[in-house]
Scaffold this motif. Structure first.
Motif, PDB file in Angstrom:
ATOM      1  N   ASN A  40       6.345  -4.147   3.254  1.00 24.72           N
ATOM      2  CA  ASN A  40       6.078  -4.155   1.857  1.00 24.72           C
ATOM      3  C   ASN A  40       5.616  -3.548  -0.124  1.00 24.72           C
ATOM      4  OD1 ASN A  40       7.469  -7.121   0.057  1.00 24.72           O
ATOM      5  ND2 ASN A  40       6.202  -7.842   1.711  1.00 24.72           N
ATOM      6  N   GLY A  41       5.451  -3.163  -0.223  1.00 24.23           N
ATOM      7  CA  GLY A  41       5.072  -1.695  -1.363  1.00 24.23           C
ATOM      8  C   GLY A  41       4.767  -0.708  -0.659  1.00 24.23           C
ATOM      9  N   ALA A  42       6.450  -0.501   0.386  1.00 29.18           N
ATOM     10  CA  ALA A  42       6.456   0.793   0.663  1.00 29.18           C
ATOM     11  C   ALA A  42       7.061   2.356  -0.372  1.00 29.18           C
ATOM     12  CB  ALA A  42       7.151   0.942   1.871  1.00 29.18           C
ATOM     13  N   GLY A  43       7.598   1.590  -1.248  1.00 30.54           N
ATOM     14  CA  GLY A  43       7.859   1.984  -2.436  1.00 30.54           C
ATOM     15  C   GLY A  43      10.350   1.819  -2.183  1.00 30.54           C
ATOM     16  N   LYS A  44      10.179   0.964  -1.634  1.00 32.42           N
ATOM     17  CA  LYS A  44      11.875   0.866  -1.557  1.00 32.42           C
ATOM     18  C   LYS A  44      12.716   0.392  -3.032  1.00 32.42           C
ATOM     19  CE  LYS A  44      11.502  -2.644   1.474  1.00 32.42           C
ATOM     20  NZ  LYS A  44       9.670  -2.990   1.825  1.00 32.42           N
ATOM     21  N   THR A  45      11.767  -0.257  -3.716  1.00 30.55           N
ATOM     22  CA  THR A  45      12.119  -1.178  -4.122  1.00 30.55           C
ATOM     23  C   THR A  45      12.438   0.006  -6.208  1.00 30.55           C
ATOM     24  OG1 THR A  45      11.978  -2.687  -4.633  1.00 30.55           O
ATOM     25  CG2 THR A  45      12.551  -2.323  -6.602  1.00 30.55           C
ATOM     26  N   THR A  46      11.194   1.267  -5.672  1.00 29.36           N
ATOM     27  CA  THR A  46      10.959   1.973  -6.594  1.00 29.36           C
ATOM     28  C   THR A  46      12.285   3.365  -6.979  1.00 29.36           C
ATOM     29  OG1 THR A  46       8.580   1.879  -6.676  1.00 29.36           O
ATOM     30  CG2 THR A  46       9.285   3.741  -6.908  1.00 29.36           C
ATOM     31  N   LEU A  47      11.977   3.585  -5.327  1.00 30.78           N
ATOM     32  CA  LEU A  47      13.636   4.419  -4.830  1.00 30.78           C
ATOM     33  C   LEU A  47      14.786   3.776  -5.942  1.00 30.78           C
ATOM     34  CD1 LEU A  47      14.551   7.454  -3.733  1.00 30.78           C
ATOM     35  CD2 LEU A  47      14.741   5.801  -1.294  1.00 30.78           C
TER      36      LEU A  47
HETATM   37  N1  ADP Z   1       5.777  -0.642 -12.671  1.00 32.19           N
HETATM   38  C1  ADP Z   1       4.698  -0.274 -11.876  1.00 32.19           C
HETATM   39  N2  ADP Z   1       3.475   0.239 -12.064  1.00 32.19           N
HETATM   40  C2  ADP Z   1       2.497   0.238 -11.857  1.00 32.19           C
HETATM   41  N3  ADP Z   1       2.477   0.502  -9.488  1.00 32.19           N
HETATM   42  C3  ADP Z   1       3.811  -0.352  -9.538  1.00 32.19           C
HETATM   43  C4  ADP Z   1       4.631  -0.785 -10.668  1.00 32.19           C
HETATM   44  N4  ADP Z   1       5.920  -1.116  -9.470  1.00 32.19           N
HETATM   45  C5  ADP Z   1       5.267  -0.861  -8.129  1.00 32.19           C
HETATM   46  N5  ADP Z   1       4.378  -0.655  -7.886  1.00 32.19           N
HETATM   47  C6  ADP Z   1       4.115   0.178  -7.134  1.00 32.19           C
HETATM   48  O1  ADP Z   1       4.356   0.678  -6.150  1.00 32.19           O
HETATM   49  C7  ADP Z   1       4.500   0.195  -4.424  1.00 32.19           C
HETATM   50  C8  ADP Z   1       5.723   0.374  -4.314  1.00 32.19           C
HETATM   51  O2  ADP Z   1       5.957  -1.069  -4.901  1.00 32.19           O
HETATM   52  P1  ADP Z   1       7.898  -1.398  -4.589  1.00 32.19           P
HETATM   53  O3  ADP Z   1       8.902   0.468  -4.157  1.00 32.19           O
HETATM   54  O4  ADP Z   1       8.392  -2.276  -5.356  1.00 32.19           O
HETATM   55  O5  ADP Z   1       7.752  -1.462  -2.724  1.00 32.19           O
HETATM   56  P2  ADP Z   1       8.660  -1.938  -2.398  1.00 32.19           P
HETATM   57  O6  ADP Z   1      10.303  -2.867  -2.373  1.00 32.19           O
HETATM   58  O7  ADP Z   1       9.145  -1.070  -0.762  1.00 32.19           O
HETATM   59  O8  ADP Z   1       8.402  -3.346  -1.522  1.00 32.19           O
HETATM   60  C9  ADP Z   1       3.577  -1.154  -4.754  1.00 32.19           C
HETATM   61  O9  ADP Z   1       2.360  -0.175  -4.504  1.00 32.19           O
HETATM   62  C10 ADP Z   1       3.646  -1.552  -6.063  1.00 32.19           C
HETATM   63  O10 ADP Z   1       2.214  -2.506  -6.330  1.00 32.19           O
END
Ligand code: ADP
Ligand code: MG
Lengths: 308, 253
Positions: A40-47
């Motif tokens: 969790n929090g690795a950046g998967k959803t962001t990517l």
């Molecule tokens: N809109 C945002 N603003 C600031 N930080 C964010 C935002 N969205 C996600 N994050 C942070 O970026 C990191 C990666 O999130 P995310 O991509 O959701 O991880 P995963 O999907 O791998 O769990 C997390 O630490 C999260 O708290």
């Protein structure tokens, strides 16, 4: 093998100043099932969100089917279906109208026959006239998948598809992914469940703290990093490991009834034969031997631990 | 142009209006009828003609404007805020849809709804008071321009708002007072000179005045100025919406 998605030098720093992705380079091949594995929090959803146009990248470029996601976003996005991590659905619309809506949104003319096919394949056909808010969580997840498949995409993103879903849906999901693979659809799924990556993926990328630390064919990965352990069950417990066997790095189980030898199965001279010979020489009688191979889970834990 | 997408969003929004018919049509019609009863019949009978028009008839254009403004803002702001709130906006943002198409669909639907509402209120008013429309085409022109402009404003509010309270804030604290003070219920010439000048800073004055002119040929400010100001607001809203989409303001992190 052609490249379907090409990500180069992609980074993302959110407005909060948090850097969610450090320089990411990744190519996804056409028709493969790619698992993005990470805690969790690795950046998967962001990517995924950057590729799909939901988040602006800070640096770097992404092409989808050869189309840049910024300058040629229409052509890029038409290829993509996205099943988001969160269960975000409308409430008052019916299942059928919601899925039809998605298809229109992606620029395709109405096609009730296709919508029916998708709904049937996800066991949603009986619910087609139900309002979405009356659906269970699992049904809503199915609906999100139906929406993503409504416009016949060549690429499907599944963000944590089986997080918190029941066994039946998980099984259906795996069947669905196999079916999509057969149709030539490229599937990218994220997960932090190892077994899911192991079960479904052709290739696996491991991501932690915004960095892809490894991309490998699943088989190669398991092979390369897979250590084997040989457990030797002894006839009689021994108090200490004899001097003559000190070179093997053996571990003695607590009760002294077994010895555990860890070796690299890839090496030609891994030492199993020698160990068994030396055991006999030392006069240690054994009644059984068995070997185990580390799963992706062990590999993953190792990798992430090394990173720290 | 992704016409299928525009069509999908537009129809989605219109379906939402049909589901909430009470809220979107019936309650504005009832509240407008109440204005007629209270201002038109009860009080209006004691007020002499304004500029040669009976008071009941005089307030009709202002009442339609009041409904048009508030409903355009309410429709459009809710239409875009709600998917942001529930998260379903992800689908629109990930679709091969341009920002222009998104605006056309959402604002078009909101404007359509408030234009229909305006015409229904006009028909309702005709039951209570005698009406004449001297310049029907100009009347429609003002109706459409105002509906579009304030739907754009509603769209901006729906993107800016980060809570349901803020969604209500602008309509309640700014638009409703400006409408009441904008000559909906009186002619500006009835005010003392000082307040006449102050009133000219109220944008709604120009909308109401131009709209009333299209009915009765009477106006507080010249119709050309009214039209010019309406276009000015329209362009101002378009510029802001353009900026929102260029920067991804509150839509994309
Ligand atoms: N809109 C945002 N603003 C600031 N930080 C964010 C935002 N969205 C996600 N994050 C942070 O970026 C990191 C990666 O999130 P995310 O991509 O959701 O991880 P995963 O999907 O791998 O769990 C997390 O630490 C999260 O708290
Ligand atoms: Mg995630």
């Amino acid at each position: 093998m052609t490249t379907m998605i090409s990500i180069s030098n992609l980074s993302k720093t959110y407005d909060s100043g948090f850097q969610a992705l450090k320089t990411v380079n990744l190519d996804i091949r056409r028709g493969e099932i790619f698992a993005l594995l990470g805690p969790n929090g690795a950046g998967k959803t962001t990517l995924i969100s950057i590729v799909c146009g939901l988040v602006n990248a800070s640096t770097g470029t992404v092409t989808v089917g050869g189309h840049d996601i910024v300058t040629d976003y229409r052509a890029a996005r038409e290829l993509i279906g996205l099943v988001p991590q969160e269960l975000t659905t409308e409430a008052f619309e019916t299942v059928f109208s919601a899925v039809s809506f998605s298809r229109g949104l992606f620029g395709k003319p109405a096609n009730p026959a296709h919508i029916e096919k998708v709904l049937r394949s996800l066991s949603l056909w009986d619910k087609r006239n139900s309002r979405i808010m009356t659906l269970s969580g699992g049904m809503k997840r199915r609906l999100l998948i139906a929406k993503a498949l409504s416009h016949e995409p060549g690429i499907l993103f599944l963000d944590e598809p089986t997080a918190g879903v029941d066994v039946e849906l998980r099984r259906d999901m795996w069947a669905l992914v196999s079916e999509l693979r057969r149709q030539g659809v490229t599937v990218i799924l994220t997960t932090h469940y190892i077994e899911e990556a192991e079960e479904m993926a052709d290739r696996i990328g491991v991501i932690t703290r915004g960095e892809i630390i490894l991309v490998e064919d699943k088989a190669t990965l398991m092979h390369k990093l897979g250590r084997k352990q040989l457990t030797v069950q002894l006839q009689e417990a021994i108090g200490a490991i004899p001097e003559t066997l000190s070179g093997y790095g053996l571990e003695r189980t607590e009760d002294g009834h077994a010895l555990v030898f860890t070796y690299d199965a890839e090496r030609a001279q891994h030492g199993v034969a020698e160990l068994l010979r030396d055991l006999a020489t030392a006069g240690i009688a054994f009644k059984d031997v068995n070997t185990t191979q580390s799963s992706l889970e062990d590999i993953f834990v190792d990798l992430v631990k090394e990173e720290r | 142009m992704n016409l299928h997408a525009i069509n999908a969003i537009y129809r989605f929004e219109m379906a939402r209006a049909r589901r909430t018919l009470t809220q979107s049509i019936i309650s504005p019609v009832i509240s407008t009828s109440l204005y007629f009863v209270v201002f038109g019949a009860a009080i209006g009978s004691r007020i002499p003609h304004v500029d040669g028009v009976s008071y009941g008839s005089f307030i009709v254009p202002g009442l339609i404007m009041l409904a048009l403004l508030t409903q355009s803002i309410a429709n459009a702001s809710f239409g875009i805020y709600f998917p942001r709130f529930t998260g379903t906006i992800y689908e629109v943002l990930s679709a091969p849809v341009s920002y222009l198409e998104i605006v056309i669909a959402y604002v078009g639907a909101a404007a359509t709804k408030s234009i229909i509402l305006g015409l229904i209120i006009l028909a309702t008013a005709a039951l209570f008071v005698p009406l004449t429309i001297q310049h029907p085409l100009w009347m429609l022109m003002f109706l459409v321009l105002t509906a579009v402009t304030f739907s754009l404003l509603g769209f901006i509010i729906g993107i800016w708002a980060d809570g349901f309270e803020k969604l209500q804030l602008v309509p309640m604290l700014i638009v409703t007072p400006l409408t009441f003070l904008g000559g909906s219920f009186y002619s500006i010439s009835m005010l003392p000179p000082f307040w006449q000048t102050v009133t000219l800073f109220n944008p709604v004055v120009y909308l109401v005045s131009g709209f009333r002119w299209s009915f009765y040929g009477i106006a507080d400010v010249s119709p050309a100025l009214s039209l010019g100001m309406t276009f000015f607001f329209l362009v101002a809203c378009i510029v802001i919406v353009g900026w929102i989409f260029r920067t991804g303001y509150r839509l994309k992190p």
